[in-house]
Design an enzyme around this catalytic site. Structure first.
Site, PDB file in Angstrom:
ATOM      1  N   LYS A  17      -0.548  15.374   1.233  1.00 47.00           N
ATOM      2  CA  LYS A  17       0.724  14.670   1.013  1.00 47.00           C
ATOM      3  C   LYS A  17       0.807  14.116  -0.486  1.00 47.00           C
ATOM      4  O   LYS A  17      -0.303  13.997  -1.080  1.00 47.00           O
ATOM      5  CB  LYS A  17       0.260  13.159   1.963  1.00 47.00           C
ATOM      6  N   ASP A 147      -4.467   6.918   6.703  1.00 51.19           N
ATOM      7  CA  ASP A 147      -3.538   7.734   6.410  1.00 51.19           C
ATOM      8  C   ASP A 147      -3.355   8.918   7.480  1.00 51.19           C
ATOM      9  O   ASP A 147      -2.601   9.531   7.478  1.00 51.19           O
ATOM     10  CB  ASP A 147      -3.991   8.485   5.148  1.00 51.19           C
TER      11      ASP A 147
HETATM   12  P1  ATP Z   1      -6.674   9.711   0.095  1.00 52.07           P
HETATM   13  O1  ATP Z   1      -5.554  10.261  -0.535  1.00 52.07           O
HETATM   14  O2  ATP Z   1      -6.711   9.560   1.409  1.00 52.07           O
HETATM   15  O3  ATP Z   1      -7.269   8.244  -0.833  1.00 52.07           O
HETATM   16  P2  ATP Z   1      -8.415  11.423  -1.038  1.00 52.07           P
HETATM   17  O4  ATP Z   1      -7.558  12.807  -1.208  1.00 52.07           O
HETATM   18  O5  ATP Z   1      -8.379  10.798  -2.473  1.00 52.07           O
HETATM   19  O6  ATP Z   1      -8.025  10.718  -0.086  1.00 52.07           O
HETATM   20  P3  ATP Z   1     -10.254  13.221   0.205  1.00 52.07           P
HETATM   21  O7  ATP Z   1     -10.033  14.377  -0.204  1.00 52.07           O
HETATM   22  O8  ATP Z   1      -9.889  12.777   1.719  1.00 52.07           O
HETATM   23  O9  ATP Z   1      -9.815  12.006  -0.828  1.00 52.07           O
HETATM   24  O10 ATP Z   1     -11.861  12.773   0.010  1.00 52.07           O
HETATM   25  C1  ATP Z   1     -12.681  11.282   0.016  1.00 52.07           C
HETATM   26  C2  ATP Z   1     -14.012  11.572   0.258  1.00 52.07           C
HETATM   27  O11 ATP Z   1     -14.186  11.648   1.622  1.00 52.07           O
HETATM   28  C3  ATP Z   1     -14.695  12.732  -0.102  1.00 52.07           C
HETATM   29  O12 ATP Z   1     -15.034  12.736  -1.657  1.00 52.07           O
HETATM   30  C4  ATP Z   1     -15.942  13.386   0.755  1.00 52.07           C
HETATM   31  O13 ATP Z   1     -16.974  12.744   0.297  1.00 52.07           O
HETATM   32  C5  ATP Z   1     -15.350  12.661   1.975  1.00 52.07           C
HETATM   33  N1  ATP Z   1     -14.966  13.391   2.989  1.00 52.07           N
HETATM   34  C6  ATP Z   1     -15.334  13.381   4.537  1.00 52.07           C
HETATM   35  N2  ATP Z   1     -14.681  14.217   5.004  1.00 52.07           N
HETATM   36  C7  ATP Z   1     -14.042  15.147   4.219  1.00 52.07           C
HETATM   37  C8  ATP Z   1     -13.182  16.401   4.406  1.00 52.07           C
HETATM   38  N3  ATP Z   1     -12.902  16.895   5.496  1.00 52.07           N
HETATM   39  N4  ATP Z   1     -12.607  16.764   3.353  1.00 52.07           N
HETATM   40  C9  ATP Z   1     -12.537  16.388   2.010  1.00 52.07           C
HETATM   41  N5  ATP Z   1     -13.466  15.206   1.895  1.00 52.07           N
HETATM   42  C10 ATP Z   1     -14.009  14.498   2.949  1.00 52.07           C
END
Ligand code: ATP
Length: 312
Positions: A17, A147
């Site tokens: 997203k 989310d």
């Molecule tokens: P958001 O946009 O919802 O704030 P994000 O995109 O910044 O999230 P994610 O990629 O969802 O961040 O990952 C955040 C943290 O969650 C990672 O650093 C990791 O330690 C943990 N995590 C747990 N499960 C997963 C997964 N399936 N994929 C990615 N990260 C994961």
């Protein structure tokens, strides 16, 4: 159903997203901020396969450049948490192998973890034929993360509350995006905590608008990229720029490539540049690749549907 190494499994894909508008209200008693959060799903996909196994196992594949190494391989993986929550709700053991192919930058503000959680919920729901409806899956999703309900739904929507109370936004048109990811991710919790601290020292929270701007809703309906670009907004910009000063400069490159608009996606650090056409997206991709290196640049379009089955 697809066959994975001789075992029957279900494969789905989950889009990332981008946040078109993110207004952050005062801190609530439960530690979350009230938000007006406009999401759009974009065509960067993680792929998640679940198949029966003797115990819950997680495997993760993908390019190390997008941060795949940081993704947990245990029960703290959000996809594993999703399986566990669905198993508990339906009274069965969570015995599946979850195989995740990452393409969404990790900790990039594009909700990759939430995408995988939503994907695992849908895939396991199908594998186990639970008969739960979309609404109940959405409720389980909301327990996993703010989310996740949007990641199940896809398209374009505004999220209220923590972002989990969704209203779809009309917008049949396709928009073209160029994303520049950072070399290292940012923690969502760290960004919100820093934001709360600077709000507190500035004397309190800003009032939350009642919803997305009228300009944004019109731009979506008309497919007007230039107008949409002018409406992109993220209250977290000052905090993110304080944590990562280089992102302010990166976002400024939007003017150089004549982007319709540029915004940090969610808590960052991925920067999103809106193009005025598919051809313009390609021009921006080439230009930004020269500056940042092509491995950091992704082209995508949105809105796209939420979780979808991948045919065997
Ligand atoms: P958001 O946009 O919802 O704030 P994000 O995109 O910044 O999230 P994610 O990629 O969802 O961040 O990952 C955040 C943290 O969650 C990672 O650093 C990791 O330690 C943990 N995590 C747990 N499960 C997963 C997964 N399936 N994929 C990615 N990260 C994961």
């Amino acid at each position: 159903m697809s066959t994975v190494t001789g075992v029957t499994g279900v494969t789905v894909r989950a889009p990332a997203k981008v946040n078109l508008q993110l207004f952050v209200g005062p801190l609530r008693d439960d530690g979350y901020h009230d938000l007006v959060n406009v999401f759009q799903s974009v065509s960067v996909y993680d792929e998640v396969t679940v198949s029966p196994a003797e115990r819950l196992r997680v495997t993760v594949h993908g390019d190390d450049g997008i941060g795949t190494r940081a993704v947990p391989r245990d029960r703290t993986n959000l996809a594993a948490e999703a399986v566990a929550i669905l198993a508990a709700r339906t009274g069965r053991p969570p015995n599946v192998e979850i195989s995740i192919r990452k393409r969404i930058p990790v900790a990039g503000g594009m909700a990759g973890g939430s995408a995988d959680a939503a994907a695992a919920l849908v895939a396991c729901d199908e594998l186990w034929q639970t008969g739960l409806g979309d609404r109940e899956l959405g409720d389980l999703g909301a327990r996993l993360g703010s989310d996740v309900p949007f990641m199940l739904m896809g398209g374009t929507a505004v999220g209220y509350g923590r972002g989990e109370l969704l209203e779809p936004l009309a917008g049949p048109e396709r928009f073209h995006w160029v994303f520049v990811r950072a070399e290292t991710g940012l923690s969502t919790a760290e960004v919100y905590q820093a934001h709360s601290r600077s709000r507190a020292s500035a004397g309190g929270g800003a009032a939350l608008p009642p919803g997305p701007t009228t300009g944004l809703t019109h731009a979506l309906v008309r497919g007007d990229a230039r107008r949409l670009g002018a409406e992109l907004k993220n209250d977290l910009h000052p905090t993110v720029f304080k944590l990562r000063p280089e992102l302010e400069h990166l976002l400024g490159l939007g003017q150089e490539v004549a982007a319709a608009g540029a915004v940090v996606s969610g808590t960052g650090p991925t920067c999103a540049f809106l193009a005025s056409s598919e051809e313009h997206a390609d021009i921006m991709r080439r230009h930004l690749s020269q500056i940042t290196g092509s491995e950091r640049v992704l082209v995508a379009h949105g809105p796209v549907p939420g979780i979808e089955r991948v045919p065997p």
